[in-house]
Scaffold this active site. Sequence first.
Site, PDB file in Angstrom:
ATOM      1  N   GLU A  69       0.871  -1.176   0.000  1.00  0.00           N
ATOM      2  CA  GLU A  69       0.000   0.000   0.000  1.00  0.00           C
ATOM      3  C   GLU A  69       0.897   1.212   0.000  1.00  0.00           C
ATOM      4  O   GLU A  69       1.730   1.365   0.899  1.00  0.00           O
ATOM      5  CB  GLU A  69      -0.895  -0.006   1.249  1.00  0.00           C
ATOM      6  CG  GLU A  69      -1.989  -1.046   1.207  1.00  0.00           C
ATOM      7  CD  GLU A  69      -2.860  -0.927  -0.015  1.00  0.00           C
ATOM      8  OE1 GLU A  69      -3.023   0.186  -0.543  1.00  0.00           O
ATOM      9  OE2 GLU A  69      -3.369  -1.960  -0.460  1.00  0.00           O
ATOM     10  N   CYS A 107      -1.597   9.206   3.691  1.00  0.00           N
ATOM     11  CA  CYS A 107      -1.471   8.698   2.318  1.00  0.00           C
ATOM     12  C   CYS A 107      -2.599   9.239   1.463  1.00  0.00           C
ATOM     13  O   CYS A 107      -2.442   9.409   0.257  1.00  0.00           O
ATOM     14  CB  CYS A 107      -1.485   7.182   2.325  1.00  0.00           C
ATOM     15  SG  CYS A 107      -2.895   6.480   3.171  1.00  0.00           S
TER      16      CYS A 107
HETATM   17  P1  NAP Z   1       8.781   4.836   3.595  1.00  0.00           P
HETATM   18  O1  NAP Z   1       9.977   5.698   3.622  1.00  0.00           O
HETATM   19  O2  NAP Z   1       8.465   4.134   2.325  1.00  0.00           O
HETATM   20  O3  NAP Z   1       8.997   3.756   4.776  1.00  0.00           O
HETATM   21  C1  NAP Z   1       8.024   2.778   5.067  1.00  0.00           C
HETATM   22  C2  NAP Z   1       8.696   1.625   5.801  1.00  0.00           C
HETATM   23  O4  NAP Z   1       9.591   0.950   4.907  1.00  0.00           O
HETATM   24  C3  NAP Z   1       9.551   2.092   6.982  1.00  0.00           C
HETATM   25  O5  NAP Z   1       9.467   1.157   8.024  1.00  0.00           O
HETATM   26  C4  NAP Z   1      10.924   2.115   6.366  1.00  0.00           C
HETATM   27  O6  NAP Z   1      11.958   2.067   7.311  1.00  0.00           O
HETATM   28  C5  NAP Z   1      10.886   0.873   5.504  1.00  0.00           C
HETATM   29  N1  NAP Z   1      11.893   0.818   4.449  1.00  0.00           N
HETATM   30  C6  NAP Z   1      12.616   1.831   3.904  1.00  0.00           C
HETATM   31  N2  NAP Z   1      13.443   1.353   2.934  1.00  0.00           N
HETATM   32  C7  NAP Z   1      13.235   0.016   2.867  1.00  0.00           C
HETATM   33  C8  NAP Z   1      13.778  -1.040   2.058  1.00  0.00           C
HETATM   34  N3  NAP Z   1      14.698  -0.803   1.121  1.00  0.00           N
HETATM   35  N4  NAP Z   1      13.318  -2.295   2.248  1.00  0.00           N
HETATM   36  C9  NAP Z   1      12.361  -2.556   3.172  1.00  0.00           C
HETATM   37  N5  NAP Z   1      11.818  -1.602   3.978  1.00  0.00           N
HETATM   38  C10 NAP Z   1      12.249  -0.329   3.828  1.00  0.00           C
HETATM   39  O7  NAP Z   1       7.460   5.624   4.038  1.00  0.00           O
HETATM   40  P2  NAP Z   1       7.263   6.637   5.262  1.00  0.00           P
HETATM   41  O8  NAP Z   1       8.008   7.892   4.987  1.00  0.00           O
HETATM   42  O9  NAP Z   1       7.477   5.948   6.554  1.00  0.00           O
HETATM   43  O10 NAP Z   1       5.680   6.920   5.133  1.00  0.00           O
HETATM   44  C11 NAP Z   1       5.145   7.795   4.223  1.00  0.00           C
HETATM   45  C12 NAP Z   1       4.680   7.083   2.955  1.00  0.00           C
HETATM   46  O11 NAP Z   1       3.775   6.042   3.285  1.00  0.00           O
HETATM   47  C13 NAP Z   1       3.889   8.030   2.052  1.00  0.00           C
HETATM   48  O12 NAP Z   1       4.238   7.774   0.718  1.00  0.00           O
HETATM   49  C14 NAP Z   1       2.441   7.646   2.326  1.00  0.00           C
HETATM   50  O13 NAP Z   1       1.545   7.981   1.276  1.00  0.00           O
HETATM   51  C15 NAP Z   1       2.580   6.163   2.510  1.00  0.00           C
HETATM   52  N6  NAP Z   1       1.452   5.580   3.255  1.00  0.00           N
HETATM   53  C16 NAP Z   1       0.576   4.788   2.553  1.00  0.00           C
HETATM   54  C17 NAP Z   1      -0.540   4.254   3.190  1.00  0.00           C
HETATM   55  C18 NAP Z   1      -1.529   3.394   2.432  1.00  0.00           C
HETATM   56  O14 NAP Z   1      -2.252   2.632   3.078  1.00  0.00           O
HETATM   57  N7  NAP Z   1      -1.588   3.478   1.110  1.00  0.00           N
HETATM   58  C19 NAP Z   1      -0.745   4.524   4.567  1.00  0.00           C
HETATM   59  C20 NAP Z   1       0.187   5.321   5.248  1.00  0.00           C
HETATM   60  C21 NAP Z   1       1.289   5.845   4.571  1.00  0.00           C
HETATM   61  P3  NAP Z   1      12.488   3.435   7.978  1.00  0.00           P
HETATM   62  O15 NAP Z   1      11.341   4.361   8.184  1.00  0.00           O
HETATM   63  O16 NAP Z   1      12.999   2.977   9.256  1.00  0.00           O
HETATM   64  O17 NAP Z   1      13.496   3.957   7.015  1.00  0.00           O
END
Ligand code: NAP
Length: 503
Positions: free
Chosen positions: A255, A289
């Site tokens: 997601e 999101c």
């Molecule tokens: P993110 O940077 O993509 O991180 C999400 C998770 O993935 C974190 O736990 C992150 O770790 C981890 N991660 C980072 N690089 C990775 C890799 N190479 N392999 C595996 N895991 C990895 O997102 P965020 O900044 O936390 O959240 C914001 C984003 O989430 C926005 O784009 C938002 O739209 C989206 N979001 C989507 C939904 C939905 O249901 N569609 C809901 C909420 C948020 P670290 O944070 O520890 O680096």
Amino acid sequence: MTAVTALPMPGKHYLRGRWLEGAGERFESRNPARWSEVIGIFPQATAAEVDQAVCAARDAYPAWRRTSRIYRAELFDRLAQLIKAETESLAVLMARECGKVLNECRAEIIEGLHMVQYVFGTARMPMGEVLASEIAEKDAYVRRKPRGVAAVITPWNFPFAVPLWMLGPSLLEGNTVVYKPSEDTPAIGQALVALLERAGFPPGVINLVHGAGEVGELLVRDPRVNLVLFTGSYEVGARIQQISAGMVDRICACEMGSKSAVIVCADARLDLAVTASILSAFKTSGQRCVSAGRILVHEKRLEEFAQRFVELARRLNIGDPLDERSFTGPVINEAAVRKISYYNQLAREEGGQVLLDGGRMLDEAHRDGWYMSPFVYRIQHRPQIRCIREEVFGPHVALIPFSTNEEAAAIYNDTDYGLSLAVITEDYRAMRFFREECDFGMGYVNLPCIGAEVHLPFGGVKKSGNGRPSAAGLIETVTHRAAWTVNHGWEIRMAQGLKTDLD
Ligand code: NAP
């Protein structure tokens, strides 16, 4: 361990039912509203610790899947009671760790509770099907079976509800889990696992590893992980799917982000349109999101809408998340400030007419935190402009005029994302038109484009999701449907007239 200890919280991994200091480097979680305040100090998991976590989940899997589904559900009932008792302390911890205002944090804890209650409630509902066979003496069944070990990787902006959207269905169906919360919200992630422990989930069924993206990637690269349940940005989701592409029995549910929008039609009630648009664009400082980065307004209504929208946006109470009067708090960290400022500047360069000039708030009340004020601009839709197509994830919103509903739908669809849509209209034909013509996962009429409920599917299309919705929809991902046919006859008879005589 209780759910919330005194701060700063001593961070620990949770492996095989034991809380461990961890051998890796430490990192801090800080309060985005008061950067000097340390919420906790956490260990970054080493490769060996990630390996141990996956081993623990693998070892616990056979016994866990053999327990009764009703027993597993009853642990969720206990978890629900614990969440009810701890709602306030969890909400305060969340407000301090991720900067969302208290009312939103309470709402998120309650959303997590609803997921737990939903999971408990479904346990006594049918979980398979009975089907007819061509052969009268045969009974055919479809049974759901768990898939194995799930890696649950979650973002910082919904650090309690989103993990429960994934943990709930996974654990209920008999999977075991390794959970990695965001490095920005490890304290609330750890508090959630402490509650699962207190609810009685056996050792190894839920394991917690802290750390940055590398830790998530170690989990994704491990072929013993059968399921990756990910919520976060498109870039990371795409990488997870790429790494998993060679693992044929690996399922990924991703997601991801969006460029969601509100469409204000020519017949819209303006009070409703303005309220819905303010909530869509600026609740959680635009860091949902589903936050609206675009408000499409019929050209005849644009002047009056813009005036009222900007007036209200200018007066929003942006302040301490623990102050009940605050409408919204800071953004998550310095990197977010830089990204939002970059897109504010890009909007200017791409021809946006700035109506409200947002930016970092550096007055005395705000300078210790990462506070950003709303940035509002008017812009004509044109091909190739990036500021109205890319996710900003902050209080940054474009007002875009349109002249017909067909044009509005075309503008709405002209991004790589498709997550949430709100239409403000009194015309039932217009509602249906947008429902049929726009690419989205969650649609709303005369409402903001934020506001999920756990019993509805939550998932987007295009770059917003890979077709495996979260929350209630996740049962399809965390189980596979096995066919099971039983012969009650005294001889073997085959379907399609297949002969069985062996002479
Ligand atoms: P993110 O940077 O993509 O991180 C999400 C998770 O993935 C974190 O736990 C992150 O770790 C981890 N991660 C980072 N690089 C990775 C890799 N190479 N392999 C595996 N895991 C990895 O997102 P965020 O900044 O936390 O959240 C914001 C984003 O989430 C926005 O784009 C938002 O739209 C989206 N979001 C989507 C939904 C939905 O249901 N569609 C809901 C909420 C948020 P670290 O944070 O520890 O680096």
